[in-house]
Write an enzyme that holds these catalytic residues in place. Structure first.
Site, PDB file in Angstrom:
ATOM      1  N   LYS A  22       5.229   0.081 -10.455  1.00 39.25           N
ATOM      2  CA  LYS A  22       4.830  -1.206  -9.874  1.00 39.25           C
ATOM      3  C   LYS A  22       3.976  -0.987  -8.631  1.00 39.25           C
ATOM      4  O   LYS A  22       2.909  -1.571  -8.471  1.00 39.25           O
ATOM      5  CB  LYS A  22       6.048  -2.043  -9.502  1.00 39.25           C
ATOM      6  N   ASN A  23       4.432  -0.106  -7.743  1.00 42.94           N
ATOM      7  CA  ASN A  23       3.777   0.034  -6.444  1.00 42.94           C
ATOM      8  C   ASN A  23       2.486   0.846  -6.483  1.00 42.94           C
ATOM      9  O   ASN A  23       1.843   1.042  -5.453  1.00 42.94           O
ATOM     10  CB  ASN A  23       4.766   0.611  -5.438  1.00 42.94           C
ATOM     11  N   CYS A 116       9.928 -11.548   4.576  1.00 41.50           N
ATOM     12  CA  CYS A 116      10.665 -11.571   3.299  1.00 41.50           C
ATOM     13  C   CYS A 116      12.102 -11.171   3.569  1.00 41.50           C
ATOM     14  O   CYS A 116      12.457 -10.834   4.702  1.00 41.50           O
ATOM     15  CB  CYS A 116       9.981 -10.683   2.265  1.00 41.50           C
ATOM     16  N   ARG A 121       7.984  -7.852   8.317  1.00 39.31           N
ATOM     17  CA  ARG A 121       6.848  -7.230   7.614  1.00 39.31           C
ATOM     18  C   ARG A 121       5.487  -7.751   8.070  1.00 39.31           C
ATOM     19  O   ARG A 121       4.724  -8.301   7.265  1.00 39.31           O
ATOM     20  CB  ARG A 121       7.032  -7.339   6.112  1.00 39.31           C
ATOM     21  N   VAL A 123       1.425  -7.673   9.306  1.00 44.86           N
ATOM     22  CA  VAL A 123       0.271  -6.948   8.757  1.00 44.86           C
ATOM     23  C   VAL A 123      -0.698  -6.547   9.865  1.00 44.86           C
ATOM     24  O   VAL A 123      -1.897  -6.360   9.642  1.00 44.86           O
ATOM     25  CB  VAL A 123      -0.440  -7.788   7.677  1.00 44.86           C
ATOM     26  N   ASP A 308      13.260   2.521  -0.890  1.00 42.04           N
ATOM     27  CA  ASP A 308      13.427   1.770  -2.140  1.00 42.04           C
ATOM     28  C   ASP A 308      14.531   2.341  -3.029  1.00 42.04           C
ATOM     29  O   ASP A 308      14.799   1.785  -4.097  1.00 42.04           O
ATOM     30  CB  ASP A 308      12.111   1.727  -2.919  1.00 42.04           C
ATOM     31  N   ARG A 400      11.092  -8.704 -11.063  1.00 45.19           N
ATOM     32  CA  ARG A 400       9.858  -8.467 -10.303  1.00 45.19           C
ATOM     33  C   ARG A 400       9.419  -7.013 -10.405  1.00 45.19           C
ATOM     34  O   ARG A 400       8.236  -6.706 -10.351  1.00 45.19           O
ATOM     35  CB  ARG A 400      10.061  -8.803  -8.818  1.00 45.19           C
TER      36      ARG A 400
HETATM   37  C1  EPZ Z   1       5.383  -0.711   0.275  1.00 46.27           C
HETATM   38  O1  EPZ Z   1       5.493  -1.900   1.063  1.00 46.27           O
HETATM   39  C2  EPZ Z   1       6.182  -0.987  -0.999  1.00 46.27           C
HETATM   40  N1  EPZ Z   1       5.618  -2.124  -1.679  1.00 46.27           N
HETATM   41  C3  EPZ Z   1       7.641  -1.273  -0.643  1.00 46.27           C
HETATM   42  O2  EPZ Z   1       8.384  -1.397  -1.858  1.00 46.27           O
HETATM   43  C4  EPZ Z   1       8.206  -0.080   0.106  1.00 46.27           C
HETATM   44  O3  EPZ Z   1       9.508  -0.377   0.526  1.00 46.27           O
HETATM   45  C5  EPZ Z   1       7.339   0.211   1.346  1.00 46.27           C
HETATM   46  O4  EPZ Z   1       5.964   0.415   0.967  1.00 46.27           O
HETATM   47  C6  EPZ Z   1       7.788   1.461   2.088  1.00 46.27           C
HETATM   48  O5  EPZ Z   1       7.822   2.556   1.251  1.00 46.27           O
HETATM   49  C7  EPZ Z   1       4.506  -1.954  -2.434  1.00 46.27           C
HETATM   50  O6  EPZ Z   1       3.937  -0.894  -2.545  1.00 46.27           O
HETATM   51  C8  EPZ Z   1       3.973  -3.166  -3.138  1.00 46.27           C
HETATM   52  P1  EPZ Z   1       4.702  -0.530   4.732  1.00 46.27           P
HETATM   53  P2  EPZ Z   1       4.542  -2.124   2.345  1.00 46.27           P
HETATM   54  O7  EPZ Z   1       3.429  -1.196   5.089  1.00 46.27           O
HETATM   55  O8  EPZ Z   1       3.192  -1.609   2.040  1.00 46.27           O
HETATM   56  C9  EPZ Z   1       5.911  -2.117   9.075  1.00 46.27           C
HETATM   57  C10 EPZ Z   1       9.835  -2.372  -3.431  1.00 46.27           C
HETATM   58  O9  EPZ Z   1      11.074  -2.449  -3.387  1.00 46.27           O
HETATM   59  N2  EPZ Z   1       4.503  -2.572   9.169  1.00 46.27           N
HETATM   60  O10 EPZ Z   1       4.707   0.933   4.593  1.00 46.27           O
HETATM   61  O11 EPZ Z   1       4.687  -3.508   2.778  1.00 46.27           O
HETATM   62  C11 EPZ Z   1       6.699  -2.975   8.075  1.00 46.27           C
HETATM   63  O12 EPZ Z   1       7.166  -4.159   8.651  1.00 46.27           O
HETATM   64  C12 EPZ Z   1       9.004  -2.654  -2.160  1.00 46.27           C
HETATM   65  O13 EPZ Z   1       9.178  -2.046  -4.443  1.00 46.27           O
HETATM   66  C13 EPZ Z   1       4.046  -3.132  10.355  1.00 46.27           C
HETATM   67  O14 EPZ Z   1       4.797  -3.244  11.335  1.00 46.27           O
HETATM   68  O15 EPZ Z   1       5.281  -1.156   3.384  1.00 46.27           O
HETATM   69  C14 EPZ Z   1       7.809  -2.044   7.656  1.00 46.27           C
HETATM   70  O16 EPZ Z   1       8.853  -2.124   8.574  1.00 46.27           O
HETATM   71  C15 EPZ Z   1       9.825  -3.252  -1.057  1.00 46.27           C
HETATM   72  N3  EPZ Z   1       2.757  -3.556  10.408  1.00 46.27           N
HETATM   73  C16 EPZ Z   1       7.128  -0.679   7.711  1.00 46.27           C
HETATM   74  O17 EPZ Z   1       5.975  -0.816   8.546  1.00 46.27           O
HETATM   75  C17 EPZ Z   1       1.890  -3.452   9.341  1.00 46.27           C
HETATM   76  O18 EPZ Z   1       0.727  -3.870   9.441  1.00 46.27           O
HETATM   77  C18 EPZ Z   1       6.722  -0.134   6.338  1.00 46.27           C
HETATM   78  O19 EPZ Z   1       5.822  -1.021   5.766  1.00 46.27           O
HETATM   79  C19 EPZ Z   1       2.368  -2.873   8.150  1.00 46.27           C
HETATM   80  C20 EPZ Z   1       3.677  -2.440   8.072  1.00 46.27           C
END
Ligand code: EPZ
Length: 421
Positions: A22-23, A116, A121, A123, A308, A400
């Site tokens: 998925k990811n 969520c 989370r 951006v 995950d 999902r």
């Molecule tokens: C990806 O989410 C995955 N989703 C998540 O899987 C996974 O848990 C996560 O990476 C970590 O491995 C997909 O790939 C679609 P991050 P993502 O940006 O990209 C903070 C599942 O169960 N952050 O690495 O959203 C954020 O809040 C899902 O399949 C900021 O602060 O993860 C989090 O605490 C759930 N500012 C941490 O970094 C930002 O601009 C990691 O987020 C971006 C992120």
């Protein structure tokens, strides 16, 4: 809303084929926005999140057609650079359209994803990076309004190796002028797969899968179809879920069609706990083992222990000998499965970002509620090992990210019934 009736305990036996990740599928489908021609894929998984991203891309003008498990995505003519809240709110990864739209059209309007179940989370890292590439960004009425004449390559150091920000910036950099270097980039295998897809379309990328990724910007007319159908990597998180299911059931399960190297830390931890695993090139064979022993894990960005798989590990740790400690460092609210698991008799004490799990001899069936994708997987694992019939509600969370999980488990001998709601 569908629910699952799961009768346990059961011993799982047989072979399960892992679906595409998925990811990796989500960012790769988004990357087709960069390609002014049809792109063909094999084995795109039938997941709710994949259906959502396709809907968002189609709302921009992407044309798709399916023929068996082949999907054709054609972004020759996009007529809309707007990602609406109504769709984005259902899936955060939609924010990934920002990079390709900005790079190709110099304008993008993308709903802010909002929080969520597992955390706020934000951006901010995505937006910081886009500004480094020369974009002007404003937040207006809940939307990211971004524009630029032409993105320019830059050196971007991420304050945290965010998976999404790395992917978004990699895609933006493809059509930027000059070279972009992403420092402290995320190194997850899904990033590597996105890079492999872009490279198959003629993009020059170095260092994907390391903390320093270099993207050589190019002109859109130099992008070329690879002439082959692209196949996304196997889903390491789905694989980990089935490996743990096999171990918890004391069964004999071969989990195949993924790369075990993408799960090294998880497999080492399970082996250290006493699991009996045969590891092949594209499979892991779970064999009967003595009762496992407790351990300590702390989630971390790749190659550390994946967040995950945290919930599924806690389900396993509920049934092993002795105590375990789990510390969640990635998301601030990723223990929603704990009170539901307690309904089945697991003993977990939460303290800040850590959980102490006291192994129990057996679990008992109960009605439980899914709260997020991976928490749902943990509840299924507990229910498969609990005595009696459990009722698992709100399984839309599960759909999902797990393709036909109830069918796959039934093929391994589980007693699962989906009750349509
Ligand atoms: C990806 O989410 C995955 N989703 C998540 O899987 C996974 O848990 C996560 O990476 C970590 O491995 C997909 O790939 C679609 P991050 P993502 O940006 O990209 C903070 C599942 O169960 N952050 O690495 O959203 C954020 O809040 C899902 O399949 C900021 O602060 O993860 C989090 O605490 C759930 N500012 C941490 O970094 C930002 O601009 C990691 O987020 C971006 C992120």
């Amino acid at each position: 809303m569908d629910k699952l009736l799961v009768t346990g305990p059961c011993r799982l036996n047989g072979t399960v084929h892992i679906s595409s990740a998925k990811n990796a599928t989500l960012p790769i489908l988004v990357a087709t926005l960069l390609c002014p021609y049809p792109v063909k894929f094999d084995s795109i998984p039938e997941l709710m999140d994949v259906a959502t991203i396709i809907k968002i891309l189609e709302s921009m003008g992407l044309k798709t057609s399916k023929n068996g498990n082949e999907l054709v995505a054609d972004a020759s003519h996009l007529d809309n650079q707007h990602a609406d809240y109504s769709l984005v709110k259902t899936m955060r990864a939609s924010v990934l359209v920002l990079g390709p739209l900005l790079a190709r059209y110099g304008v993008a309007s993308v709903s802010l994803p909002g929080g969520c179940a597992i955390g706020a989370r934000p951006v901010d890292i995505h937006l910081m990076g886009m500004e480094k590439l020369g974009a002007e960004i404003e937040i207006e009425n809940g939307y990211i309004k971004a524009k630029c004449t032409k993105l320019k390559g830059a050196v971007i150091t991420l304050p945290f190796p965010s998976v999404g920000a790395t992917e978004n910036l990699m895609m933006a950099a493809v059509l930027a002028e000059g070279t972009t270097v992403i420092e402290n980039a995320a190194m997850e295998p899904e990033i590597d797969d996105l890079a492999d897809f872009l490279i198959s379309q003629g993009v020059k990328i170095e260092g994907a899968g390391t903390s320093r990724v270099i993207i050589h910007g190019m002109d859109i007319k130099d992008l070329k179809p690879s002439g082959k159908n692209y196949r996304v990597i196997g889903d390491r998180i789905e694989a980990a879920t089935f490996i743990i299911a096999g171990i918890m059931s004391g069964g004999d399960v071969k989990v195949t069609d993924f790369n075990p190297k993408h799960l090294t830390y998880v497999l080492e931890t399970l082996t250290k706990m006493g699991a009996n695993l045969e590891i092949g090139d594209n499979y892991v064979h779970v064999k009967k083992s003595e009762r496992l022993k407790g351990t300590m894990i702390e989630t971390a960005p790749y190659p550390g222990f994946p967040t995950d798989v945290q919930a599924q590990m806690m389900a396993l740790m509920s049934t092993v000998e002795g105590n375990s400690i789990v510390t969640e460092t990635i998301f601030e609210n990723r223990f929603m499965h704990v009170p539901e698991m307690a309904r089945m008799g697991s003993k977990v004490t939460l303290k800040g970002h850590s959980a102490l799990i006291e192994g129990v001899d057996s679990l008992s069936a109960a009605p439980v509620m899914c709260t997020d994708l991976r928490a749902s997987a943990a509840l299924i694992l507990c229910a498969l090992n609990a005595h009696g019939q459990s009722e698992i509600q709100r399984v839309y969370h599960l759909d999902r990210g797990y393709e036909k999980i109830d069918e796959k488990l039934t093929n391994l001998g589980a007693k699962i019934e989906r009750v349509k709601g």
